[in-house]
Structure formats: structure tokens, C-alpha cells
Design a protein around this motif. Structure first.
Motif, PDB file in Angstrom:
ATOM      1  N   LEU A   1      13.001 -19.803   1.002  1.00 23.06           N
ATOM      2  CA  LEU A   1      11.585 -19.894   1.365  1.00 23.06           C
ATOM      3  C   LEU A   1      11.321 -19.253   2.727  1.00 23.06           C
ATOM      4  N   ASN A   2      12.245 -19.444   3.656  1.00 20.38           N
ATOM      5  CA  ASN A   2      12.097 -18.791   4.964  1.00 20.38           C
ATOM      6  C   ASN A   2      12.160 -17.278   4.837  1.00 20.38           C
ATOM      7  N   MET A   3      13.074 -16.791   3.997  1.00 13.58           N
ATOM      8  CA  MET A   3      13.196 -15.354   3.768  1.00 13.58           C
ATOM      9  C   MET A   3      11.923 -14.806   3.134  1.00 13.58           C
ATOM     10  N   ASN A   4      11.365 -15.530   2.184  1.00  9.77           N
ATOM     11  CA  ASN A   4      10.138 -15.092   1.525  1.00  9.77           C
ATOM     12  C   ASN A   4       8.996 -14.998   2.523  1.00  9.77           C
ATOM     13  N   LEU A   5       8.903 -15.977   3.417  1.00  8.89           N
ATOM     14  CA  LEU A   5       7.847 -15.969   4.421  1.00  8.89           C
ATOM     15  C   LEU A   5       8.031 -14.790   5.385  1.00  8.89           C
ATOM     16  N   GLY A   6       9.270 -14.566   5.827  1.00 11.16           N
ATOM     17  CA  GLY A   6       9.525 -13.443   6.726  1.00 11.16           C
ATOM     18  C   GLY A   6       9.269 -12.107   6.052  1.00 11.16           C
ATOM     19  N   ASN A   7       9.685 -11.978   4.804  1.00 14.31           N
ATOM     20  CA  ASN A   7       9.460 -10.751   4.047  1.00 14.31           C
ATOM     21  C   ASN A   7       7.969 -10.462   3.901  1.00 14.31           C
ATOM     22  N   THR A   8       7.198 -11.515   3.740  1.00 20.84           N
ATOM     23  CA  THR A   8       5.755 -11.365   3.587  1.00 20.84           C
ATOM     24  C   THR A   8       5.097 -10.882   4.875  1.00 20.84           C
ATOM     25  N   PHE A   9       5.534 -11.415   6.006  1.00 17.98           N
ATOM     26  CA  PHE A   9       4.992 -10.972   7.294  1.00 17.98           C
ATOM     27  C   PHE A   9       5.308  -9.494   7.548  1.00 17.98           C
ATOM     28  N   ILE A  10       6.521  -9.079   7.211  1.00 14.81           N
ATOM     29  CA  ILE A  10       6.889  -7.672   7.384  1.00 14.81           C
ATOM     30  C   ILE A  10       6.023  -6.784   6.502  1.00 14.81           C
ATOM     31  N   GLY A  11       5.792  -7.209   5.257  1.00 12.43           N
ATOM     32  CA  GLY A  11       4.924  -6.455   4.361  1.00 12.43           C
ATOM     33  C   GLY A  11       3.506  -6.359   4.887  1.00 12.43           C
ATOM     34  N   ALA A  12       3.015  -7.449   5.447  1.00  9.46           N
ATOM     35  CA  ALA A  12       1.657  -7.446   6.000  1.00  9.46           C
ATOM     36  C   ALA A  12       1.531  -6.454   7.146  1.00  9.46           C
ATOM     37  N   PHE A  13       2.531  -6.425   8.031  1.00  7.71           N
ATOM     38  CA  PHE A  13       2.514  -5.471   9.136  1.00  7.71           C
ATOM     39  C   PHE A  13       2.470  -4.029   8.624  1.00  7.71           C
ATOM     40  N   GLY A  14       3.316  -3.726   7.633  1.00  3.95           N
ATOM     41  CA  GLY A  14       3.332  -2.387   7.061  1.00  3.95           C
ATOM     42  C   GLY A  14       2.010  -2.015   6.415  1.00  3.95           C
ATOM     43  N   ALA A  15       1.406  -2.961   5.705  1.00  8.14           N
ATOM     44  CA  ALA A  15       0.156  -2.692   4.997  1.00  8.14           C
ATOM     45  C   ALA A  15      -0.974  -2.355   5.956  1.00  8.14           C
ATOM     46  N   TYR A  16      -1.135  -3.150   6.986  1.00  7.13           N
ATOM     47  CA  TYR A  16      -2.226  -2.901   7.932  1.00  7.13           C
ATOM     48  C   TYR A  16      -1.981  -1.636   8.749  1.00  7.13           C
ATOM     49  N   LEU A  17      -0.722  -1.353   9.053  1.00  6.69           N
ATOM     50  CA  LEU A  17      -0.408  -0.105   9.741  1.00  6.69           C
ATOM     51  C   LEU A  17      -0.751   1.092   8.855  1.00  6.69           C
ATOM     52  N   GLY A  18      -0.369   1.028   7.586  1.00 11.09           N
ATOM     53  CA  GLY A  18      -0.653   2.123   6.662  1.00 11.09           C
ATOM     54  C   GLY A  18      -2.137   2.343   6.455  1.00 11.09           C
ATOM     55  N   ALA A  19      -2.893   1.261   6.287  1.00 11.23           N
ATOM     56  CA  ALA A  19      -4.338   1.386   6.086  1.00 11.23           C
ATOM     57  C   ALA A  19      -5.020   1.975   7.310  1.00 11.23           C
ATOM     58  N   SER A  20      -4.562   1.604   8.500  1.00 11.39           N
ATOM     59  CA  SER A  20      -5.190   2.106   9.725  1.00 11.39           C
ATOM     60  C   SER A  20      -4.976   3.597   9.916  1.00 11.39           C
ATOM     61  N   GLN A  21      -3.928   4.139   9.287  1.00  9.86           N
ATOM     62  CA  GLN A  21      -3.610   5.561   9.446  1.00  9.86           C
ATOM     63  C   GLN A  21      -3.960   6.386   8.210  1.00  9.86           C
ATOM     64  N   MET A  22      -4.628   5.778   7.239  1.00 10.98           N
ATOM     65  CA  MET A  22      -4.883   6.456   5.973  1.00 10.98           C
ATOM     66  C   MET A  22      -5.780   7.678   6.139  1.00 10.98           C
ATOM     67  N   GLN A  23      -6.771   7.617   7.012  1.00 14.64           N
ATOM     68  CA  GLN A  23      -7.630   8.770   7.236  1.00 14.64           C
ATOM     69  C   GLN A  23      -6.858   9.912   7.897  1.00 14.64           C
ATOM     70  N   ARG A  24      -5.877   9.582   8.703  1.00 18.51           N
ATOM     71  CA  ARG A  24      -5.154  10.609   9.451  1.00 18.51           C
ATOM     72  C   ARG A  24      -4.160  11.358   8.566  1.00 18.51           C
ATOM     73  N   PHE A  25      -3.413  10.641   7.749  1.00 21.54           N
ATOM     74  CA  PHE A  25      -2.368  11.277   6.951  1.00 21.54           C
ATOM     75  C   PHE A  25      -2.829  11.650   5.545  1.00 21.54           C
ATOM     76  N   GLY A  26      -3.931  11.083   5.082  1.00 18.43           N
ATOM     77  CA  GLY A  26      -4.416  11.422   3.755  1.00 18.43           C
ATOM     78  C   GLY A  26      -3.692  10.658   2.659  1.00 18.43           C
ATOM     79  N   ARG A  27      -4.202  10.805   1.433  1.00 16.84           N
ATOM     80  CA  ARG A  27      -3.664  10.030   0.317  1.00 16.84           C
ATOM     81  C   ARG A  27      -2.424  10.683  -0.286  1.00 16.84           C
ATOM     82  N   ARG A  28      -2.473  12.000  -0.477  1.00 17.80           N
ATOM     83  CA  ARG A  28      -1.418  12.695  -1.212  1.00 17.80           C
ATOM     84  C   ARG A  28      -0.083  12.646  -0.463  1.00 17.80           C
ATOM     85  N   LYS A  29      -0.087  12.939   0.819  1.00 13.24           N
ATOM     86  CA  LYS A  29       1.147  12.891   1.604  1.00 13.24           C
ATOM     87  C   LYS A  29       1.709  11.471   1.645  1.00 13.24           C
ATOM     88  N   THR A  30       0.832  10.498   1.706  1.00 10.73           N
ATOM     89  CA  THR A  30       1.287   9.110   1.727  1.00 10.73           C
ATOM     90  C   THR A  30       1.955   8.734   0.416  1.00 10.73           C
TER      91      THR A  30
END
Length: 532
Positions: free
Chosen positions: A345-374
Motif C-alpha cells: 500500500l505504501n508503494m502504491n501511494l508513492g507510485n501514485t505521487f510520482i505519476g501525478a508529478f509526471g502528469a502535471y509536468l507533461g501537461a504544463s509543457q504540452m504547448q511547447r513540445f506538441g502532441r506528436r513528439k510527445t
């Protein structure tokens, strides 16, 4: 000098271009000349009062994304609970646990015929309300389950309701978003998946010490929180201006665009641009007015290419390996020697936080890098990460060394980051962008059905594969992610830097992928601009 449309905007807003002292320069960029022109004239700011209010409306729609995240994280955690497994007589792998997870997906597939009518006939807000209401009912059925049959019925209703809500909500976001911020705002929609996932992981971690069935029932009751909030608030937000326009309510559509995109100025460039495009591209008697007419999805070459692009994130995200590292994280961790309930359960919670960080980072840069390259980049990254997972778990299975288990865990967390960086924002953003207005309601139903159909392979085949061949299952995803990258390279269309209606010209070209990546040029003479 090659720039993205976002770079052109940033230079202009910082005073580097719109300055008579600056000499004539040529700016190359990917995207729309008309949108670039509007940006040059109006200098939009993301922090105006009107835009902030618009973001608050989108936050209501974002809550629809929490439901899938909640269920994925919840079910991963429930499998690690002895009380849950004993009550329903299941194990962490095998066909029976696959049936329970798959029933959620089956409900989503059955919802296919109802999504289009809900969103197109009564509006995007009504679609969100109806889907969330069914989720509330499904939660009650699941949380009060006395036997497996009742629990399966609740899972079916949950999948059905989420499919409707999760089709209407991103459609609403993309249609009400300002053109310049559409990529970031709609990309952020699916990032809210992790709000649900973290909530579920935290709820199960907090309830694991309760005795009896309360340990697994309490987190399930939490599944209705966000859907209930949507039901209570969704009719207080404005309707999609495109939906209003298509139903003959042109003045209401203009008022919403003027208020939230044009800073209250009806002569604003963005108001004029969008209203003229609505006139040219949105039919007042299109197939979206006929609930059971699906011809618009396949009746032309351009329509079929749009559906092909829609399928890319819908199917490929499911087959990238997320089903194994998501729903069956418990089994994956077991293959790396981690079996303690609390540790999992601790691993699942930590894995989820890491995923959340990646998701918000990716969305914030989506206009810069575009869809196809991503799209291409995330496929390659997932392949490399699965190579690491395979090596680590393979060595552990042969030697039992703790360092191999630790390495496997590190790569599992890396997968969460890279998957979320690209696939999480694109799963909601890209399908609604590539579909035309008349396709969007029914097309998102097909997207949801494709997601669920692709997920069925994960939910029924993966637990059996993990049971029979163990860590060898991961080898499949090393090669398959490379295949996905190649497909994205040859077929994915770049949507960045254009309004939704301007994409029509791209899809009607002989080679949409090449047309979408063709560079445009703008000549800037100090404060003046001319197209080349």
C-alpha cells in the motif's frame, strides 16, 4: 529562426517582437497563421479575471477524471487486502480477479451507445451529470455488496457511468478553452486522474487496520465523493459555446466567448476568429442532432483518418504496459519479492505521487513540445523502462538478490513517471482535438469504448500471464512500445498551434501527417506582421 507558436506568443508578450525598434525578422513556426495573427494583436494573458473564472468551470469537469484514477488505485489496493480477498474468495492473480476488474470495463463498453445522445442531445453538462449520477448509484451497490454477484453489478454501473462522464468532460474542456491555452488546460484534465488515485491510495492505506469488511468498504464509499460534487454543481457552469451554436443559440455562444475569451470585448480578435470558424465549420443540422446516426465517423477519408488518430492514445496508452503496472501492481511487486500488505500500500501511494508529478509536468509543457513528439517520445521511454523492469525481476527470480528487487522497484516508479508525462494528458486531449464537432460526442464514445476494449486484454489476459509465466510477461512490452512509436511517427497528426476548426484543412489534405508538420512563416517588421 524556427519557433513554436508558443515561442512566438512569448516573444511578443515580452516585448521582443512588438517593438518598432526591432528590425524585420522572419519567424518560422508550426501552426495557424490566423491564430498567430490574433495572438500578435491581442497579447492574451492566462491570469485575467475572465480566464480565472473559466478555469474554475473546468475544475468541475476535471473531477470526472478523478473517477478512473480512483478506481485503478483503489482496486490495486483492495487486492492487497486480506479482508477483501477472503470475502470474495479471490487471489492477486488468476481469472476470478480478472473478472472483477473486467466488469468495470464491460460497463464502459456497453455505455458506447448512450454517450453520444447524452452529450449531443442534452449538452455537455447533462452528459457529465448523468454519468456521475450512475457512478453514485454504482458506488452504493458496490459498498453494500454481500456477495460477488452484487459486487460485479456495482462494478458494471461504475464503468458505465465513468464512461459517459469521462467522454462528456474532456469534450466540454476542449470546447470552452481559449485557443491559446487549449493544450495545457485540456491536458490538465486527465492529470486529475491522480487526484482520485492518491485519494484512493490514501483511503485504503488509512483503513487497512480496521477489522473485518470495513477495511475495504470504507474506501469504496469514498468513490462517490467527486461524482456527487459534479452532480451538485455542473449546471452552474456555462454550456459549451460550440454546442450552443450548433443548436441555433448563436448569441448565447457569442456571449460566452466574448465574456471568457475576449475580455468582454465583442470586437476582440479571438471572438471574431472563433465565431467565423463556427459559421464555416459547425452544421446546424449535422449528424450530432440524430442520436443513432454514426455515419459522420466514417463517411469520408478525412473522417476515418480522424478516427485513426483518436485511436492512437485510446488504445496505445492501454497497451503500453500501464495495465500491468497499474491494476496488477500487487502482482508485479510480488514478482520483485515485495508482498507485505502495508508495504504494498505504501508503494502504491508513492507510485501514485510520482505519476501525478509526471502528469502535471507533461501537461504544463504540452504547448511547447506538441502532441506528436510527445507521443513518439513516451513510447520509446516506456520501452526502455520495461527493459529495466524485465532485467531486474528476471535476475531476482533467479538469484533472489535484494539489489535486483530494488532495481525493479526503481524502474516501476520510472514507468509511472514517463507514462504519466505523456500518455496521461494526451489520453484526454488528443482524441477531442482530432475529432470534428459533429464527430466529437459519438467519437468520444468510441474512444471510451476503445480504451475499455483495449483494457480488457490487460484485465483478463495479464493476470493469467503473470500467474503462468511471471516476469517474462514484461518482455512483450519492450518490443510493442517500439511498434507504437513507429506508428505514431508515420500517422499521428500535430494539432498544436491551431484552432479546432482549422484542423479540417489538415485532415482533408492528401497526407495529414505531413500537412500538420509543415512550417509556416511570419515576417515581423517591428510591430507589424505579414504572412508568407
Amino acid at each position: 529562426m524556427t519557433k513554436s507558436l508558443q515561442d512566438v506568443y512569448e516573444d511578443n508578450s515580452n516585448g521582443k517582437i512588438d517593438d518598432n525598434s526591432v528590425p524585420t525578422i522572419k519567424v518560422e513556426f508550426y501552426g495557424s497563421e490566423t491564430l498567430a495573427s490574433a495572438i500578435q494583436k491581442e497579447k492574451p494573458s492566462p491570469w485575467t479575471k475572465a480566464h480565472l473564472r473559466l478555469y474554475s468551470f473546468c475544475l468541475i469537469a476535471f473531477l470526472c477524471s478523478t473517477m478512473n484514477g480512483f478506481d485503478g488505485s483503489l482496486f490495486t489496493s483492495l487486492q492487497s487486502m486480506t479482508q477483501f480477498r477472503d470475502h470474495f474468495g479471490v487471489d492477486i492473480v488468476g481469472a476470478k480477479i480478472g473478472l472483477i476488474t473486467g466488469m468495470y470495463t464491460i460497463g464502459g463498453v456497453v455505455a458506447l451507445l448512450f454517450v453520444g445522445p447524452a452529450c449531443d442531445t442534452w449538452g455537455r453538462r447533462a452528459g457529465m451529470f448523468m454519468g456521475c449520477f450512475v457512478v453514485v448509484v454504482g458506488t452504493v451497490v458496490s459498498a453494500t455488496s454481500q456477495n460477488l454477484s452484487q459486487f460485479l453489478g456495482g462494478r458494471f454501473l461504475l464503468g458505465f457511468g465513468v464512461s459517459v462522464a469521462a467522454s462528456a468532460a474532456p469534450t466540454y474542456c476542449v470546447e470552452i478553452s481559449p485557443p491559446v491555452y487549449r493544450g495545457v488546460l485540456t491536458g490538465l484534465y486527465n492529470c486529475t486522474y491522480y487526484v482520485g488515485a492518491i485519494t484512493a491510495a490514501g483511503a485504503t492505506r488509512g483503513s487497512v487496520h480496521y477489522a473485518g469488511n470495513l477495511a475495504w468498504k470504507l474506501p469504496i464509499w469514498c468513490q462517490m465523493i467527486c461524482s456527487a460534487i459534479v452532480c451538485l454543481t455542473v449546471f452552474f457552469v456555462p454550456e459549451s459555446p460550440r454546442w450552443l451554436f450548433s443548436h441555433g443559440k448563436k448569441e448565447q455562444a457569442r456571449e460566452i466567448i466574448t465574456k471568457y475569451h475576449g475580455e468582454g470585448n465583442p470586437e476582440n480578435s479571438f471572438v471574431s476568429l472563433q465565431m467565423s470558424e463556427y459559421e464555416a465549420a459547425i452544421s446546424l443540422n449535422g449528424s450530432d442532432k440524430r442520436p443513432w446516426d454514426f455515419r459522420e465517423l466514417f463517411n469520408t477519408r478525412a473522417a476515418r483518418y480522424r478516427i485513426l488518430c483518436m485511436m492512437i492514445p485510446s488504445v496505445f496508452a492501454q497497451w503500453s504496459g500501464s495495465g500491468v503496472v497499474g491494476y496488477y501492481l500487487t502482482a508485479v511487486l510480488a514478482s520483485a519479492g515485495i508482498t507485505n500488505d502495508v508495504t504494498v500500500l505504501n508503494m502504491n501511494l508513492g507510485n501514485t505521487f510520482i505519476g501525478a508529478f509526471g502528469a502535471y509536468l507533461g501537461a504544463s509543457q504540452m504547448q511547447r513540445f506538441g502532441r506528436r513528439k510527445t507521443l513518439i517520445g513516451v513510447c520509446i521511454a516506456c520501452s526502455l523502462v520495461f527493459l529495466g523492469i524485465t532485467i531486474g525481476t528476471g535476475i531476482y527470480s533467479q538469484t533472489g538478490t535484494s539489489s535486483a528487487a530494488t532495481a525493479s522497484l526503481v524502474f516501476i516508479f520510472l514507468f509511472a513517471f514517463w507514462f504519466s508525462l505523456g500518455w496521461t494528458p494526451l489520453q484526454a486531449l488528443y482524441p477531442v482535438e482530432v475529432l470534428s464537432y459533429e464527430q466529437r460526442g459519438k467519437g468520444m464514445a468510441f474512444s471510451s469504448a476503445a480504451v475499455n476494449a483495449a483494457a480488457l486484454l490487460n484485465q483478463f489476459a495479464m493476470p493469467v500471464a503473470l500467474e503462468r509465466i511471471g516476469w517474462h510477461t514484461y518482455i512483450i512490452f519492450i518490443g510493442w512500445n517500439i511498434v507504437q512509436a513507429v506508428c505514431c511517427y508515420f500517422f499521428a497528426v500535430e494539432t498544436n498551434g491551431r484552432t479546432l476548426e482549422e484542423l479540417t484543412e489538415i485532415f482533408e489534405s492528401p497526407n495529414p501527417r505531413k500537412a500538420s508538420t509543415k512550417k509556416n512563416e511570419v515576417i515581423v517588421h517591428g510591430g507589424a506582421q505579414s504572412d508568407v
